[in-house]
Design an enzyme around this catalytic site. Sequence first.
Site, PDB file in Angstrom:
ATOM      1  N   ARG A  50      33.476  36.884  33.648  1.00  0.00           N
ATOM      2  CA  ARG A  50      34.812  36.922  34.251  1.00  0.00           C
ATOM      3  C   ARG A  50      34.910  38.121  35.183  1.00  0.00           C
ATOM      4  O   ARG A  50      33.999  38.929  35.255  1.00  0.00           O
ATOM      5  CB  ARG A  50      35.944  36.896  33.202  1.00  0.00           C
ATOM      6  CG  ARG A  50      35.729  37.620  31.939  1.00  0.00           C
ATOM      7  CD  ARG A  50      36.001  39.111  31.883  1.00  0.00           C
ATOM      8  NE  ARG A  50      36.934  39.671  32.795  1.00  0.00           N
ATOM      9  CZ  ARG A  50      36.753  40.843  33.382  1.00  0.00           C
ATOM     10  NH1 ARG A  50      35.646  41.555  33.170  1.00  0.00           N
ATOM     11  NH2 ARG A  50      37.652  41.340  34.189  1.00  0.00           N
ATOM     12  N   ASP A 237      42.057  39.999  42.515  1.00  0.00           N
ATOM     13  CA  ASP A 237      41.380  38.697  42.491  1.00  0.00           C
ATOM     14  C   ASP A 237      41.464  37.996  43.838  1.00  0.00           C
ATOM     15  O   ASP A 237      40.620  37.169  44.167  1.00  0.00           O
ATOM     16  CB  ASP A 237      41.981  37.824  41.391  1.00  0.00           C
ATOM     17  CG  ASP A 237      41.707  38.449  40.035  1.00  0.00           C
ATOM     18  OD1 ASP A 237      42.510  39.296  39.601  1.00  0.00           O
ATOM     19  OD2 ASP A 237      40.658  38.135  39.442  1.00  0.00           O
TER      20      ASP A 237
HETATM   21  O1  MRU Z   1      40.849  36.713  34.127  1.00  0.00           O
HETATM   22  P1  MRU Z   1      39.792  37.684  34.488  1.00  0.00           P
HETATM   23  O2  MRU Z   1      39.358  38.581  33.389  1.00  0.00           O
HETATM   24  O3  MRU Z   1      38.628  37.035  35.196  1.00  0.00           O
HETATM   25  O4  MRU Z   1      40.565  38.585  35.500  1.00  0.00           O
HETATM   26  C1  MRU Z   1      40.133  38.961  36.690  1.00  0.00           C
HETATM   27  C2  MRU Z   1      40.015  40.404  36.685  1.00  0.00           C
HETATM   28  O5  MRU Z   1      38.992  40.891  36.250  1.00  0.00           O
HETATM   29  C3  MRU Z   1      41.107  41.267  37.046  1.00  0.00           C
HETATM   30  O6  MRU Z   1      42.273  40.659  37.442  1.00  0.00           O
HETATM   31  C4  MRU Z   1      40.648  42.423  37.879  1.00  0.00           C
HETATM   32  O7  MRU Z   1      41.662  43.328  37.928  1.00  0.00           O
HETATM   33  C5  MRU Z   1      40.221  42.050  39.269  1.00  0.00           C
HETATM   34  S1  MRU Z   1      38.566  41.566  39.365  1.00  0.00           S
HETATM   35  C6  MRU Z   1      37.686  43.045  39.599  1.00  0.00           C
END
Ligand code: MRU
Length: 346
Positions: A50, A237
């Site tokens: 993730r 993201d």
């Molecule tokens: O749902 P996830 O754990 O895949 O979330 C994405 C992220 O890791 C975060 O939102 C993060 O702050 C940005 S990605 C470096």
Amino acid sequence: MKGFEELRTIKLEDDKVIMIDQTKLPHRLEFYECYTPEQVAEAIKKMIVRGAPAIGVAAAMGMALGAKLAAKNGRNVREELERVGKMMIGTRPTAANIAWAVNRIMKLTKENSDDKLLKLITREVNLMAEEDIERNKMIGVYGSKLIEDGDVILTHCNAGSLATVGYGTALGILRKAREEGKCFRVMACESRPALQGSRLTAFELKEDGFDVSLITDSMVGYVMSNSRVTKVLVGADRILSNGYVFNKIGTYQIAVLANRHNIPFYVAAPSSSFDLQHNYDEIEIEERSYDEVIQIGGVKIAPEGVNVLNPAFDLTPPELITAIICEKAIIYPPYDKNIRLTLLEK
Ligand code: MRU
């Protein structure tokens, strides 16, 4: 265990993709192996891997597996790449990085003949993984300029080595600042419901010897109003051309509180997380399983049959963001002009 600075979250080997199983952290460091693109897609959906940059590279690695298997079984490689690319885009809709990775591989199919394709895809995927680390290091170089001795830096979710191929975006900045001899403390929000802050960020920073304190998400207002936080630093993201930022659920309320307390709010992300095409109302916010909300560690914490919401991300508007750090520069407002200028410059 090796420090997280050197750890690689995901790797393509001959016939498989190997990734750290993040659902097992912080209790066990286990590796998960995928032999088919379907297994990679499933691993992305289940958050075994993730973090926006990591799932982008994982999707590309899944495509490389698909291409190899198709060639081996005498199926059409281009058709298979088309199919796998669509499947990868369907796994998690909010991060920009999966579509970015799929488009980069699909571009190769348009520019090259069949006989060269397999070799080129493997090369490209490995390049994407290396580039991810290099970009994060450059984000560190720019971002560390913003960190001062005595800072208390609040972060949310996990934008560390584990969210990328290695080094991390927001946490990469902390690595670089420490390398430069700066002394600071970190506060990590636990980041309910999936707890990336407590399970991953607190773990990653503690293992690497940072001064980190874990807080629950509801403590943010308290620690800000008690002057304990001097800066907020989060990942992203998806960042739109006008500076709207999609990030882990809870980011928006942290930005509002930072604004209320005059605390600078910084976002760090590589260019692969920018989306210069879409408007915020065109982006789907992933809604995840209700089990994440009504259970913790498999134990029910809510009444049977209660209504639940579980949006995985939220949207922070540009007026709440002090600066955005990417591998090319620190971008300041006005974002609708400066993001394009920075990303599209040669
Ligand atoms: O749902 P996830 O754990 O895949 O979330 C994405 C992220 O890791 C975060 O939102 C993060 O702050 C940005 S990605 C470096």
